[in-house]
Motif scaffolding. Structure first.
Motif, PDB file in Angstrom:
ATOM      1  N   TYR A 144       1.194 136.534  68.018  1.00 33.15           N
ATOM      2  CA  TYR A 144       0.523 137.036  69.245  1.00 33.15           C
ATOM      3  C   TYR A 144      -0.053 136.036  70.029  1.00 33.15           C
ATOM      4  O   TYR A 144      -0.605 135.019  69.724  1.00 33.15           O
ATOM      5  CB  TYR A 144      -0.569 137.643  68.381  1.00 33.15           C
ATOM      6  CG  TYR A 144      -1.382 138.817  69.567  1.00 33.15           C
ATOM      7  CD1 TYR A 144      -0.983 140.105  69.859  1.00 33.15           C
ATOM      8  CD2 TYR A 144      -2.382 137.894  70.125  1.00 33.15           C
ATOM      9  CE1 TYR A 144      -1.559 140.582  70.772  1.00 33.15           C
ATOM     10  CE2 TYR A 144      -3.064 138.897  71.434  1.00 33.15           C
ATOM     11  CZ  TYR A 144      -2.663 140.108  71.539  1.00 33.15           C
ATOM     12  OH  TYR A 144      -3.167 140.883  72.460  1.00 33.15           O
ATOM     13  N   ARG A 146      -1.343 135.735  74.442  1.00 35.38           N
ATOM     14  CA  ARG A 146      -1.642 136.308  75.820  1.00 35.38           C
ATOM     15  C   ARG A 146      -1.903 135.087  76.536  1.00 35.38           C
ATOM     16  O   ARG A 146      -2.960 134.463  76.454  1.00 35.38           O
ATOM     17  CB  ARG A 146      -2.650 137.403  75.846  1.00 35.38           C
ATOM     18  CG  ARG A 146      -2.102 138.720  75.226  1.00 35.38           C
ATOM     19  CD  ARG A 146      -0.823 139.297  75.641  1.00 35.38           C
ATOM     20  NE  ARG A 146      -0.718 140.694  74.756  1.00 35.38           N
ATOM     21  CZ  ARG A 146       0.308 140.513  73.666  1.00 35.38           C
ATOM     22  NH1 ARG A 146       0.842 139.363  73.574  1.00 35.38           N
ATOM     23  NH2 ARG A 146       0.583 141.706  73.210  1.00 35.38           N
ATOM     24  N   ALA A 180       7.577 132.972  79.225  1.00 32.13           N
ATOM     25  CA  ALA A 180       7.858 134.590  78.879  1.00 32.13           C
ATOM     26  C   ALA A 180       9.101 134.617  78.027  1.00 32.13           C
ATOM     27  O   ALA A 180       9.267 135.422  76.997  1.00 32.13           O
ATOM     28  CB  ALA A 180       7.890 135.086  80.183  1.00 32.13           C
ATOM     29  N   ARG A 184       8.876 135.884  73.730  1.00 27.61           N
ATOM     30  CA  ARG A 184       9.139 137.370  73.494  1.00 27.61           C
ATOM     31  C   ARG A 184       9.228 137.624  72.073  1.00 27.61           C
ATOM     32  O   ARG A 184       8.834 138.622  71.623  1.00 27.61           O
ATOM     33  CB  ARG A 184      10.634 137.559  74.123  1.00 27.61           C
ATOM     34  CG  ARG A 184      10.074 138.188  75.738  1.00 27.61           C
ATOM     35  CD  ARG A 184      11.544 138.682  76.328  1.00 27.61           C
ATOM     36  NE  ARG A 184      11.644 138.501  77.849  1.00 27.61           N
ATOM     37  CZ  ARG A 184      11.109 139.150  78.641  1.00 27.61           C
ATOM     38  NH1 ARG A 184      10.592 140.661  77.936  1.00 27.61           N
ATOM     39  NH2 ARG A 184      11.070 139.158  79.707  1.00 27.61           N
ATOM     40  N   ASP A 187       5.885 137.977  70.279  1.00 24.18           N
ATOM     41  CA  ASP A 187       4.804 138.655  71.152  1.00 24.18           C
ATOM     42  C   ASP A 187       3.890 137.670  71.807  1.00 24.18           C
ATOM     43  O   ASP A 187       2.709 137.948  71.863  1.00 24.18           O
ATOM     44  CB  ASP A 187       3.970 139.446  70.089  1.00 24.18           C
ATOM     45  CG  ASP A 187       3.440 140.572  71.079  1.00 24.18           C
ATOM     46  OD1 ASP A 187       3.847 140.933  72.110  1.00 24.18           O
ATOM     47  OD2 ASP A 187       2.346 141.249  70.578  1.00 24.18           O
ATOM     48  N   ARG A 189       3.184 136.830  75.440  1.00 28.20           N
ATOM     49  CA  ARG A 189       3.305 137.303  76.876  1.00 28.20           C
ATOM     50  C   ARG A 189       2.652 136.471  77.877  1.00 28.20           C
ATOM     51  O   ARG A 189       1.378 136.063  77.587  1.00 28.20           O
ATOM     52  CB  ARG A 189       2.947 138.750  76.928  1.00 28.20           C
ATOM     53  CG  ARG A 189       3.319 139.600  75.780  1.00 28.20           C
ATOM     54  CD  ARG A 189       2.958 141.401  75.846  1.00 28.20           C
ATOM     55  NE  ARG A 189       3.388 141.925  74.812  1.00 28.20           N
ATOM     56  CZ  ARG A 189       3.133 143.129  74.609  1.00 28.20           C
ATOM     57  NH1 ARG A 189       2.453 143.998  75.525  1.00 28.20           N
ATOM     58  NH2 ARG A 189       3.424 143.857  73.269  1.00 28.20           N
ATOM     59  N   ASN A 191       1.920 135.440  81.877  1.00 27.23           N
ATOM     60  CA  ASN A 191       2.176 136.199  83.263  1.00 27.23           C
ATOM     61  C   ASN A 191       1.192 134.987  84.007  1.00 27.23           C
ATOM     62  O   ASN A 191       0.697 134.147  83.566  1.00 27.23           O
ATOM     63  CB  ASN A 191       1.051 137.651  83.175  1.00 27.23           C
ATOM     64  CG  ASN A 191       1.951 138.611  82.041  1.00 27.23           C
ATOM     65  OD1 ASN A 191       3.000 138.988  82.759  1.00 27.23           O
ATOM     66  ND2 ASN A 191       1.488 138.960  81.355  1.00 27.23           N
ATOM     67  N   PRO A 232       2.263 143.557  80.350  1.00 25.41           N
ATOM     68  CA  PRO A 232       3.612 143.163  80.500  1.00 25.41           C
ATOM     69  C   PRO A 232       3.666 141.747  80.281  1.00 25.41           C
ATOM     70  O   PRO A 232       2.954 140.939  79.641  1.00 25.41           O
ATOM     71  CB  PRO A 232       3.779 143.631  81.977  1.00 25.41           C
ATOM     72  CG  PRO A 232       2.428 143.064  82.539  1.00 25.41           C
ATOM     73  CD  PRO A 232       1.257 143.548  81.757  1.00 25.41           C
ATOM     74  N   THR A 233       4.877 141.065  80.367  1.00 30.58           N
ATOM     75  CA  THR A 233       5.095 139.694  80.495  1.00 30.58           C
ATOM     76  C   THR A 233       5.900 139.336  81.564  1.00 30.58           C
ATOM     77  O   THR A 233       6.878 140.214  82.054  1.00 30.58           O
ATOM     78  CB  THR A 233       5.737 139.328  79.112  1.00 30.58           C
ATOM     79  OG1 THR A 233       5.676 137.909  78.996  1.00 30.58           O
ATOM     80  CG2 THR A 233       7.269 139.597  79.009  1.00 30.58           C
ATOM     81  N   ARG A 234       5.821 138.218  82.172  1.00 30.87           N
ATOM     82  CA  ARG A 234       6.830 137.521  83.343  1.00 30.87           C
ATOM     83  C   ARG A 234       6.560 138.155  84.589  1.00 30.87           C
ATOM     84  O   ARG A 234       7.246 138.581  85.052  1.00 30.87           O
ATOM     85  CB  ARG A 234       8.162 137.620  82.824  1.00 30.87           C
ATOM     86  CG  ARG A 234       9.120 136.893  83.828  1.00 30.87           C
ATOM     87  CD  ARG A 234      10.654 136.837  83.396  1.00 30.87           C
ATOM     88  NE  ARG A 234      11.318 136.107  84.496  1.00 30.87           N
ATOM     89  CZ  ARG A 234      12.042 136.719  85.065  1.00 30.87           C
ATOM     90  NH1 ARG A 234      11.834 137.971  85.496  1.00 30.87           N
ATOM     91  NH2 ARG A 234      12.901 136.060  85.967  1.00 30.87           N
ATOM     92  N   THR A 235       5.105 138.511  84.674  1.00 25.22           N
ATOM     93  CA  THR A 235       4.816 139.352  85.915  1.00 25.22           C
ATOM     94  C   THR A 235       3.831 138.531  86.757  1.00 25.22           C
ATOM     95  O   THR A 235       2.904 137.528  85.886  1.00 25.22           O
ATOM     96  CB  THR A 235       3.891 140.735  85.313  1.00 25.22           C
ATOM     97  OG1 THR A 235       4.876 141.579  84.734  1.00 25.22           O
ATOM     98  CG2 THR A 235       3.501 141.421  86.804  1.00 25.22           C
TER      99      THR A 235
END
Length: 305
Positions: A144, A146, A180, A184, A187, A189, A191, A232-235
Motif C-alpha cells: 500500500y 499513495r 506508477a 502497480r 498497490d 499509486r 499521481n 487513480p494512478t498515473r494521473t
C-alpha cells in the motif's frame, strides 16, 4: 462517500507555508497522522528554521489532530531517510507521501547561473526522488502506498525565466509515469498535481484580485483525492481557484512513410497530416509507442505481426 485517512501516516514536504500547509491540515482533519516537513528556508532555498513546521503542527494539534514537525532538507538523502525512519518509529509506517517542497531562482536563460539551475533541480526533482526512494520499500512490503508529486504549468507549457523550475517540474511527470508502472503490483499509486495558487512563489506575479481567488485551500481537495484509497494512478490533475482538470500528454496518429521518403523534405510535405491531432491518443507506456509504429509499418507493407 467521505474520503478519510484514519490510521494512515502521511509525510507532506514543504508543509510550513502555502500549499504544503493546506495539504497537511487537510490530511490531518480527515484522520491522518502527519509529518509536517519544512526546511524553513527562504523562497530561494537559503536559510533554514523549524518555526514554520512547528507552527503548522500546533494548528493541527489545536484542531484535535496528530502531527510532528520535521526539518529535513529534501535535497539531502540522509536527512530524508531519517525523517521516514522517525515517522516509522513513531507511528509504524508511512502510507502517504505528498512531495510538495520547492524553491524558486528565476532568471532568464542568458543570465541563469549554473548553480541556480542545479539547486532548483536538486530540491524539486532530486528531492522528490529521494522522498519516494525513502518510503518505497516500506510501501512495497505493506502492499500500500499513495504518492503525489508536484508539477507545474511552467514545466508542461513553459514560462519565461524558469528554465530550471520548468525542467524540474517536467521531470516530475517522467518520474510519475515510471513509479506508477512499477508500483502497480503492490498497490502503490502515484499521481501528480499541477497547482496554481497564491503562495510565496506566486505573490509577485498576480494582481491582488486574482490572488484572492487563488487560495491554497482550493488545491488541497484534488491532492486528497489523489492520495485516497480509491485514487487513480498515473494521473496529472490541474487545480486552481476551484477549477479542477486532468492533463494528458497526447500523440498524433502520425503517418508511416515508405523508405524512399525517409527525408526531411517528405516530412515537410506531409507535416500537416503528421501533426493532425484528430485521432490523437494518450499512450499508456513507452512500449505502446513502439508497437504503434511497428503496426503502422506492417500495415503499409501488408505484413502480419
Amino acid at each position: 462517500m467521505t474520503i478519510r485517512f484514519d490510521g494512515r501516516v502521511a509525510i507532506v514536504t514543504g508543509a510550513g507555508n502555502g500549499l504544503g500547509r493546506a495539504h497537511a491540515l487537510g490530511l490531518a482533519a480527515r484522520g491522518a497522522k502527519v509529518v509536517v516537513n519544512d526546511f524553513g528556508g527562504a523562497r530561494d532555498g537559503t536559510g533554514g528554521s523549524m518555526t514554520a513546521a512547528e507552527t503548522v503542527v500546533e494548528e493541527i494539534r489545536k484542531a484535535g489532530g496528530i502531527a510532528i514537525a520535521d526539518g529535513a532538507d529534501v535535497s539531502n538523502f540522509e536527512q530524508v531517510k531519517a525523517m521516514v525512519d522517525k515517522a516509522t518509529a513513531e507511528w509504524g509506517a508511512v502510507d502517504i507521501l505528498c512531495a510538495n517542497a520547492g524553491i524558486l531562482r528565476d532568471k532568464s536563460f542568458a543570465k541563469m547561473e549554473l548553480a541556480d539551475f542545479a539547486k532548483v533541480l536538486d530540491v524539486h526533482l532530486v528531492g522528490s526522488f529521494y522522498c519516494c526512494k525513502a518510503v518505497w520499500d516500506g510501501m512495497r512490503e505493506r502492499n500500500y502506498g499513495r504518492i503525489v508529486l508536484t508539477t507545474s504549468s511552467s514545466g508542461m507549457y513553459g514560462n519565461f525565466g524558469q528554465a530550471n523550475y520548468g525542467a524540474a517540474k517536467a521531470g516530475m511527470i517522467g518520474l510519475m509515469n515510471v513509479l506508477a508502472a512499477e508500483g502497480r503490483k503492490t498497490d502503490i499509486r502515484v499521481n501528480t498535481i499541477s497547482p496554481t495558487a497564491a503562495t510565496r512563489m506566486t505573490e509577485e506575479l498576480l494582481p491582488p484580485q486574482a490572488l484572492a481567488l487563488m487560495k491554497p485551500d482550493a488545491i488541497t481537495p484534488a491532492v486528497l483525492y489523489l492520495l485516497s484509497q480509491d485514487a487513480p494512478t498515473r494521473t496529472i490533475m490541474g487545480a486552481g481557484a476551484g477549477s479542477f482538470a486532468v492533463v494528458k500528454l497526447l500523440e498524433s496518429e502520425g503517418l508511416n512513410l515508405p523508405e524512399d521518403q525517409w527525408t526531411p523534405d517528405a516530412i515537410a510535405a506531409h507535416f500537416a497530416e503528421i501533426s493532425d491531432m484528430s485521432k490523437a491518443q494518450a499512450l499508456e507506456g513507452a512500449f505502446q509507442q513502439t508497437q504503434k509504429y511497428v503496426a503502422q509499418a506492417a500495415a503499409r507493407l501488408g505484413l502480419k505481426m
